[in-house]
Design a protein around this motif. Structure first.
Motif, PDB file in Angstrom:
ATOM      1  N   ALA A  61       0.846  -1.189   0.000  1.00 41.24           N
ATOM      2  CA  ALA A  61       0.000   0.000   0.000  1.00 41.24           C
ATOM      3  C   ALA A  61       0.883   1.240   0.000  1.00 41.24           C
ATOM      4  O   ALA A  61       1.881   1.310   0.720  1.00 41.24           O
ATOM      5  CB  ALA A  61      -0.896  -0.003   1.234  1.00 41.24           C
ATOM      6  N   MET A  62       0.524   2.215  -0.819  1.00 38.45           N
ATOM      7  CA  MET A  62       1.218   3.513  -0.872  1.00 38.45           C
ATOM      8  C   MET A  62       0.190   4.577  -0.549  1.00 38.45           C
ATOM      9  O   MET A  62      -0.897   4.570  -1.138  1.00 38.45           O
ATOM     10  CB  MET A  62       1.679   3.793  -2.291  1.00 38.45           C
ATOM     11  CG  MET A  62       2.993   3.216  -2.592  1.00 38.45           C
ATOM     12  SD  MET A  62       4.206   4.223  -1.741  1.00 38.45           S
ATOM     13  CE  MET A  62       5.502   4.079  -2.853  1.00 38.45           C
ATOM     14  N   ALA A  63       0.525   5.488   0.371  1.00 42.00           N
ATOM     15  CA  ALA A  63      -0.437   6.526   0.730  1.00 42.00           C
ATOM     16  C   ALA A  63       0.056   7.883   0.241  1.00 42.00           C
ATOM     17  O   ALA A  63       1.235   8.224   0.417  1.00 42.00           O
ATOM     18  CB  ALA A  63      -0.622   6.547   2.237  1.00 42.00           C
ATOM     19  N   PHE A  64      -0.834   8.639  -0.362  1.00 35.54           N
ATOM     20  CA  PHE A  64      -0.532  10.017  -0.763  1.00 35.54           C
ATOM     21  C   PHE A  64      -1.465  10.933   0.015  1.00 35.54           C
ATOM     22  O   PHE A  64      -2.688  10.772  -0.048  1.00 35.54           O
ATOM     23  CB  PHE A  64      -0.704  10.195  -2.272  1.00 35.54           C
ATOM     24  CG  PHE A  64       0.309   9.399  -3.032  1.00 35.54           C
ATOM     25  CD1 PHE A  64       1.587   9.901  -3.224  1.00 35.54           C
ATOM     26  CD2 PHE A  64       0.003   8.123  -3.509  1.00 35.54           C
ATOM     27  CE1 PHE A  64       2.545   9.151  -3.901  1.00 35.54           C
ATOM     28  CE2 PHE A  64       0.955   7.368  -4.177  1.00 35.54           C
ATOM     29  CZ  PHE A  64       2.233   7.886  -4.368  1.00 35.54           C
ATOM     30  N   PRO A  96       0.900   1.300   5.365  1.00 29.89           N
ATOM     31  CA  PRO A  96       1.444   1.566   4.028  1.00 29.89           C
ATOM     32  C   PRO A  96       2.964   1.452   4.034  1.00 29.89           C
ATOM     33  O   PRO A  96       3.605   1.719   5.049  1.00 29.89           O
ATOM     34  CB  PRO A  96       1.038   3.018   3.742  1.00 29.89           C
ATOM     35  CG  PRO A  96       0.084   3.404   4.803  1.00 29.89           C
ATOM     36  CD  PRO A  96       0.274   2.490   5.961  1.00 29.89           C
ATOM     37  N   ALA A  97       3.519   1.084   2.886  1.00 30.79           N
ATOM     38  CA  ALA A  97       4.970   1.000   2.777  1.00 30.79           C
ATOM     39  C   ALA A  97       5.564   2.403   2.906  1.00 30.79           C
ATOM     40  O   ALA A  97       6.620   2.586   3.496  1.00 30.79           O
ATOM     41  CB  ALA A  97       5.358   0.388   1.438  1.00 30.79           C
ATOM     42  N   ARG A  98       4.900   3.396   2.313  1.00 29.36           N
ATOM     43  CA  ARG A  98       5.334   4.786   2.417  1.00 29.36           C
ATOM     44  C   ARG A  98       4.117   5.690   2.503  1.00 29.36           C
ATOM     45  O   ARG A  98       3.055   5.395   1.953  1.00 29.36           O
ATOM     46  CB  ARG A  98       6.126   5.230   1.159  1.00 29.36           C
ATOM     47  CG  ARG A  98       7.520   4.687   0.957  1.00 29.36           C
ATOM     48  CD  ARG A  98       8.560   5.126   1.977  1.00 29.36           C
ATOM     49  NE  ARG A  98       8.572   6.510   2.428  1.00 29.36           N
ATOM     50  CZ  ARG A  98       9.409   7.442   2.005  1.00 29.36           C
ATOM     51  NH1 ARG A  98      10.298   7.173   1.060  1.00 29.36           N
ATOM     52  NH2 ARG A  98       9.376   8.659   2.511  1.00 29.36           N
ATOM     53  N   VAL A  99       4.300   6.807   3.211  1.00 30.88           N
ATOM     54  CA  VAL A  99       3.296   7.870   3.194  1.00 30.88           C
ATOM     55  C   VAL A  99       3.994   9.065   2.576  1.00 30.88           C
ATOM     56  O   VAL A  99       5.031   9.508   3.073  1.00 30.88           O
ATOM     57  CB  VAL A  99       2.806   8.213   4.618  1.00 30.88           C
ATOM     58  CG1 VAL A  99       1.758   9.308   4.560  1.00 30.88           C
ATOM     59  CG2 VAL A  99       2.261   6.977   5.316  1.00 30.88           C
TER      60      VAL A  99
END
Ligand code: PRX
Length: 642
Positions: free
Chosen positions: A551-554, A590-593
Motif C-alpha cells: 500500500a502507498m499513501a498520498f 502503508p509502505a510509504r506515506v
C-alpha cells in the motif's frame, strides 16, 4: 432422482455439475454424515439466494471430529507447532474430541447458546481450533478476526457481530517477540458500542494480562471445571449459519461473509477428495492463518472432515523450533509428519526463494504429492523455482473468501489434468464461470479476450449465503454490479485461452493484496484521515517483488507548509503509520506515506486511484483528459522518481 452417471473425464464431471446439479451434489453429499437426510438438493426459488440441502440436518464438528473417533481415535488430528515458543504437540482425534467438548462446555457455561455469536481473536494456537470446533459443535456462529488486526478493526467487527463471548489470548508472537493481544482487545471493547458478556482467555504466559472481574475468565480454569464434559453435537439445519468471516471490499465497512452448515461441509469434503486428493490418515499442512478463509477451510475444517491430520503452524517460514534462523523448517516438518499435501501462498515461496536452495534437498520430501498455492497471482519464475526444488506439481488455485473453496484450479483427484504456468486452471465443478465485457456486460466467448470474471447462479455449496445481517448489500454489491444481469461479480479481471484455462489479471475494484492479505484501500484511507493533520488521502496498491503488492499513501495536509519540510514530513509519516497500526494493525500499514498538495481527481471530484497506481508502477497512466489538475499527477510522478 435419476442416479448420476459415472464421469469419465473432468470435462464430463464438470458438465454434470452444471447440467444436473441436483444429481451431482446429491452424490457429493454422501461424503458426509447426516443426522437427517435432506429433502431438496438446491432451492433456487429466490435468486440469487441458493439454499442447499434443505430439510437435512448435520453438524460440522461431528463431521470433522466425532465421526473419525470410531475409526481413528488414536491417529493424529491436530498437530500444533510453534517455532515462536518452541512447542510441538500432537492431538489425536480422541484428544481433539475431548478438548473440543471442554471448550464447548466452557462456552455454554458462559451463556453461549445455538445461534449466538462467538468472536475469536487468537494467534495460531490449538485453543483457537478448539474454539472454532466447539462453536460448530453447539451451533454458535464463530467470527474469527485475524490476530494481526488492531483495536479499531476489532471494534467494528464486535459491533457488527455482537458476540456474546469473545475468545482471545494474552499474546501472539512474531520473530520471537510477543505481540500482546489483551490490551488491544480491551481497547476494542471500550471503543465498541456492543459489549460481550464474557471474555475467555488462553494464557500462554507470553505477556501480562489484567483480568476484568466478572467479565474475563481463564480457559485453563474453565477447562479444568469441565475436564470430563460430554457435550453432544447440536443437530443443525442444513442452512443454519456456521460462521461469518470479515473481508474487505470497496467501502470502509468490512463485509461479514456468511456461510451455511451442510453446503460448506459437503463442499469441503468434496474438495479434499477431488481437488486436494487427501486421504484419511494422511497429513495436510496449510501455512495460512485461521483469521483468513484458507485457515477456516484448509487448516481447520477440510483436512479434519477428510480424516486427515492437520498442521497448525505459528511462526515465520525461516525460523526453527529452537528460535534460530532456519529456512528449511517447513521442509523438515514435511519429512517429520509425512505431509502429503501442502497449501501456501506465493508470497511465502518468494520469501523462501531467498534461502539456500540446498535446504530443499536436505529433507526427505517423498511423502509430498503436491504444493497448492493461492491468494494472489503466482508468477511463473516463483512457480518454476519451487517446482524444480520440490519436484512435485505446483497447483495454483484461485478463489475468494466469498467462495469458501477453489473456483479455478485443476481437479487432479477427478482425473489428472495438465497445469499451465500462469493460470490457476479451469472452472471447478459447480461454478458456472463466465467472462463479461466490462462496459457492455456482453458475454465474451472468444479466446483471449479480457473481461470481468462472473458466476451464473446458483452458486455451489460452500459459497457465501449472504452478507451477515445485510441481504440488500449482498445483492447490490455482488449481483447487481453489471446492469441488466443477475450475476455474481468476483471483481477480478480474467482471460480464457483456447483450451479453456483462465488467467487472472487482478482486481477491478480498490481491493489490494499485500503478501496474500486482502485489504481495502478505503479502510486504510479512513484510518489515515483520522490523523489530525490530514486533509485528504489516497491509498493505492503498488506492485512489489516480494509481497505482490504494497500500500502507498498520498496525503494532502491541512497545513501545506509541512510538505516542503523533510523533518516534519518524516515525523508525520511515522505518526500516520502508527495511526494505521493502532486502528487496523501493522498488516495494513502503508509502505510509504508521501505528501502532496493535491490529489489527481476527475472534474467531478472522483479520486483517480487507478491513474495514481499506474504512475507508481511506472506504467502509462492512460487517458487523463478528464483530470481536473494535471499538476497533481506530476507531483506524484516526481515523488516516485525521487
Ligand atoms: O484477486 C483475487 C486474489 O485474491 C482475491 C481473494 O482474496 P481472499 O478473499 O483473501 O481469498 C483468498 C482465498 C485463496 C481474489 O479476488 N486471488 C486469490 N487467489 C488467486 C488470486 N489472484 C490470482 N491467482 C490466484 N490463485
Amino acid at each position: 432422482m435419476s442416479p448420476a452417471p459415472t464421469p469419465v473425464s473432468y470435462a464430463d464431471f464438470y458438465r454434470q455439475s452444471i447440467d444436473q446439479p441436483d444429481a451431482f451434489w446429491a452424490e457429493q453429499a454422501k461424503l458426509i454424515d447426516w443426522f437427517k437426510p435432506f429433502e431438496r438438493v438446491c432451492n433456487y426459488d429466490n435468486p440469487p439466494f441458493a439454499r442447499w440441502f434443505e430439510g437435512g440436518q448435520t453438524n460440522l464438528c461431528h463431521n470433522a471430529v466425532d465421526r473419525h473417533v470410531k475409526e481413528r481415535a488414536n491417529q493424529a488430528a491436530l498437530i500444533a507447532i510453534s517455532t515462536e515458543t518452541g512447542t510441538e504437540k500432537t492431538y489425536t482425534f480422541n484428544d481433539l474430541h475431548r478438548e473440543v467438548q471442554r471448550m464447548a462446555a466452557s462456552l455454554k457455561s458462559l451463556g453461549v447458546q445455538k445461534g449466538d455469536r462467538v468472536l475469536i481473536y487468537m494467534p495460531m494456537v490449538a485453543d483457537a481450533a478448539f474454539a472454532m470446533l466447539a462453536c460448530a459443535r453447539i451451533g454458535a456462529i464463530h467470527c474469527v478476526v485475524f490476530g494481526g488486526f488492531a483495536s479499531g478493526s476489532l471494534a467494528s467487527r464486535i459491533d457488527d457481530a455482537t458476540p456474546k463471548v469473545i475468545v482471545s489470548a494474552d499474546a501472539g508472537s512474531r520473530g520471537g517477540k510477543p505481540t500482546p493481544y489483551k490490551h488491544l482487545l480491551d481497547e476494542a471493547i471500550r471503543l465498541a458500542k456492543h459489549k460481550p458478556d464474557a471474555v475467555l482467555l488462553s494464557d500462554r504466559q507470553l505477556a501480562p494480562m489484567d483480568l476484568v472481574a466478572g467479565r474475563d475468565h481463564l480457559w485453563s480454569e474453565l477447562r479444568q471445571q469441565h475436564i470430563d464434559a460430554q457435550v453432544p453435537c447440536e443437530p443443525m439445519n442444513s442452512t443454519d449459519i456456521s460462521y461469518t468471516i470479515y473481508t474487505s471490499g470497496t467501502t470502509g465497512k468490512p463485509k461479514g461473509v456468511q456461510r451455511d452448515t451442510a453446503g460448506y461441509t459437503v463442499a469441503l469434503a468434496a474438495s479434499m477428495q477431488h481437488i486436494f486428493g487427501g486421504r484419511a490418515g494422511e497429513t495436510f499442512f496449510a501455512t495460512s492463518d485461521i483469521g483468513w478463509v484458507v485457515g477456516h477451510s484448509y487448516i481447520v475444517y477440510g483436512p479434519l472432515i477428510a480424516g486427515m491430520a492437520t498442521i497448525m503452524y505459528e511462526g515465520l517460514p525461516t525460523q526453527g523450533l529452537d528460535g534460530q534462523p532456519d529456512g528449511g523448517i517447513w521442509w523438515s516438518l514435511v519429512e517429520k509428519y509425512k505431509v502429503t499435501g501442502m497449501f501456501s501462498a506465493p508470497t511465502a515461496v518468494r520469501v523462501l526463494k531467498k534461502q539456500d536452495p540446498a535446504l530443499l534437498k536436505k529433507y526427505d520430501l517423498s511423502s509430498l504429492r503436491a504444493l497448492y498455492l493461492a491468494g494472489e497471482p503466482l508468477d511463473a519464475p516463483t512457480a518454476r523455482w519451487i517446482s524444480e526444488g520440490l519436484n512435485v506439481p505446483i497447483i495454483d488455485n484461485y478463489w475468494q473468501t466469498e467462495t469458501g473453496w477453489p473456483l479455478l484450479t485443476v481437479a487432479n483427484g477427478v482425473a489428472p489434468m495438465a497445469s499451465k504456468f500462469g493460470s490457476p486452471g479451469v472452472p471447478m465443478y459447480g461454478y458456472n464461470v463466465k467472462l463479461l465485457h466490462e462496459n457492455t456486460g456482453e458475454e465474451l466467448t472468444q479466446p483471449n479476450e479480457k473481461g470481468v470474471v462472473v458466476l451464473d447462479g446458483p452458486t455451489p455449496p460452500g459459497f457465501m449465503q449472504t452478507i451477515w445481517k445485510d441481504d440488500a448489500r449482498f445483492v447490490n454489491t455482488y449481483w447487481k454490479s453489471i446492469p441488466g444481469k443477475l450475476v455474481y461479480n468476483t471483481f477480478d479481471w480474467g482471460i480464457r485461452d483456447e483450451d479453456g484455462y483462465y488467467f487472472i489479471l487482478g482486481r477491478t475494484d480498490d481491493v489490494i493484496n499485500v503478501a496474500g492479505h486482502r485489504l481495502g484501500t478505503r479502510e486504510i484511507e479512513e484510518s489515515i484521515s483520522g490523523h489530525a493533520a490530514v486533509a485528504e488521502v489516497a491509498v493505492v496498491g503498488v506492485a512489489d517483488n516480494l509481497k505482490g503488492q504494497v500500500a502507498m499513501a498520498f496525503v494532502v495536509l491541512k497545513d501545506a507548509r509541512a510538505v516542503n519540510d523533510p523533518a516534519v514530513s518524516l515525523q508525520l509519516e511515522r505518526e500516520i503509520m502508527k495511526q494505521v497500526d493502532g486502528d487496523l494493525g501493522a498488516v495494513a500499514r502503508p509502505a510509504r506515506v508521501r505528501f502532496v498538495t493535491a490529489l489527481p481527481k476527475t472534474r467531478s471530484g472522483k479520486l483517480l486511484r487507478r491513474v495514481i497506481q499506474a504512475v507508481c508502477e511506472g506504467r502509462d497512466a492512460g487517458d487523463v483528459t478528464s483530470m481536473d489538475d494535471p499538476g497533481a499527477l506530476q507531483q506524484i510522478k516526481d515523488l516516485m522518481a525521487s
